[in-house]
Design an enzyme around this catalytic site. Sequence first.
Site, PDB file in Angstrom:
ATOM      1  CG  ASP A  35       9.643  -9.272  -3.989  1.00 12.99           C
ATOM      2  OD1 ASP A  35       9.002 -10.054  -4.696  1.00 12.99           O
ATOM      3  OD2 ASP A  35      10.525  -8.525  -4.453  1.00 12.99           O
ATOM      4  CE1 TYR A  57      -3.942  -0.142   0.929  1.00 10.29           C
ATOM      5  CE2 TYR A  57      -5.019   0.710   2.884  1.00 10.29           C
ATOM      6  CZ  TYR A  57      -4.067  -0.086   2.302  1.00 10.29           C
ATOM      7  OH  TYR A  57      -3.241  -0.836   3.085  1.00 10.29           O
ATOM      8  CE  LYS A  84       5.837  -8.835  -6.548  1.00 10.45           C
ATOM      9  NZ  LYS A  84       7.095  -9.514  -6.195  1.00 10.45           N
ATOM     10  CG  ASP A 131      -0.996  -0.017   5.230  1.00 11.22           C
ATOM     11  OD1 ASP A 131      -0.507   0.317   6.318  1.00 11.22           O
ATOM     12  OD2 ASP A 131      -2.169  -0.412   5.113  1.00 11.22           O
TER      13      ASP A 131
END
Length: 414
Positions: free
Chosen positions: A281, A160, A227, A305
């Site tokens: 995930d 971002y 992740k 987000d």
Amino acid sequence: MAFDNIVIPPDGKKIETTGDELNVPDHPILAFIEGDGIGPDITSASKRIWDAAVQAAYGGQRRVAWMEIYAGEKAAQLYNGNYMPEETFEALREFTVGIKGPLTTPVGGGFRSLNVTLRQMLDLYACVRPVRWYQGVPSPMKHPEDVNMVIFRENTEDVYIGIEYESGTPENEKVARFLREEMGATFFEGAGIGVKPISAFGTKRLVRKAIRYALDYGYDNVTLVHKGNIQKFTEGAFRKWGYEVANEEFAAVTLTEDKLWEQYNGQRPPGKVVIKDRIADIIFQQVLLRPREFGVLAAPNLNGDYLSDALAAQVGGLGIAPGANIGDHIALFEATHGTAPKYAGLDRVNPGSLLFSGVMMLEHLGWREAAELIRQAYEKTVAQKIVTYDFARQMDGATKVKTSEFASAVIQNL
Ligand code: NAP
């Protein structure tokens, strides 16, 4: 301090901070931005409820002195086309606590987004989203009552931050050449390139806030969502630095999930917050299938987000999901949905998202009694099936009311 358009309420007092502590007077000045589109409808309805709850809880001893500050279309009218006037930032820096309705991002106005600008200018690095279910609210879950989580999403770094190079530009070619020739990287010709910075500083201040919140509000675990199996030096580093801050600063009151099993056979010792981590995930599956295992979740910007909106859907959607953007001292609470322009001024929409953002704000001030009164009155009102159009279309036998009528019903139930 003198402002051009902002009027400081003479009967209010400024909230002061000492270190991390807020010193809240009985008549604190709280800033509010009405917002665009449906903003005025939900702001006036919610303010009536917040004021009535404070009155009911403290019998006139405490009262909010509201101070309107400006952003978006209302600001543009008052400040010669300026959607985000400097004195709005100054007022938030000085008065430290505020709440805002949704804002339209002007097309071609020179801002990526007014919301992102506010977060960056005021260094509001933690986006906090509590997700819990209220009796009677339509939900796709079989057991929505099992969902009670709070997401701390990092707000200032990750992809971002906007370091991106468009395919076909000289800048892109320069970065691509550097990556290929000097760093030995391989990727397809003409690829757009983005950079994902994640720092120890940015991670630790977020995770520190998440752990403190868990301790303050009685959550027994904090999960680092990442992740890191793929993005080892960014998301993986987030995990590593998250555990570090727990170990370095909260060793007496936390323990890792590994230790929980090695030393305590999975039985959490009283008073300890368990620090664990999950790959991004798998977390989407686990919050659906085993929501009771999660309390506070800390995540980097992009994963946070996605996770925030997905979790909000489990308990009734964005129409009632509250949020806050918080820095070291400044806290700006906000509705999480947009301006829903087709409903602007119609007195139709659900004020829940802004209302519960205000409940978070009352808790932030330490006014937990008033916050709890609103929760109970809201639940009672929905149980009576008095709801706005969005819930009415998902419920049998509901009485569909306007935004202002819903507010009156909640106040009646306080
Ligand atoms: P939106 O304003 O959130 O509205 C999308 C739909 O969500 C609405 O049509 C409505 O659904 C439902 N909805 C939103 N708020 C509701 C409420 N309070 N009660 C009941 N239903 C509600 O999203 P958008 O149309 O994509 O965005 C419109 C503008 O908002 C854009 O200019 C965008 O930039 C801005 N925006 C601002 C923020 C912010 O300030 N934080 C966040 C997101 C978007 P139904 O049509 O099904 O009734």
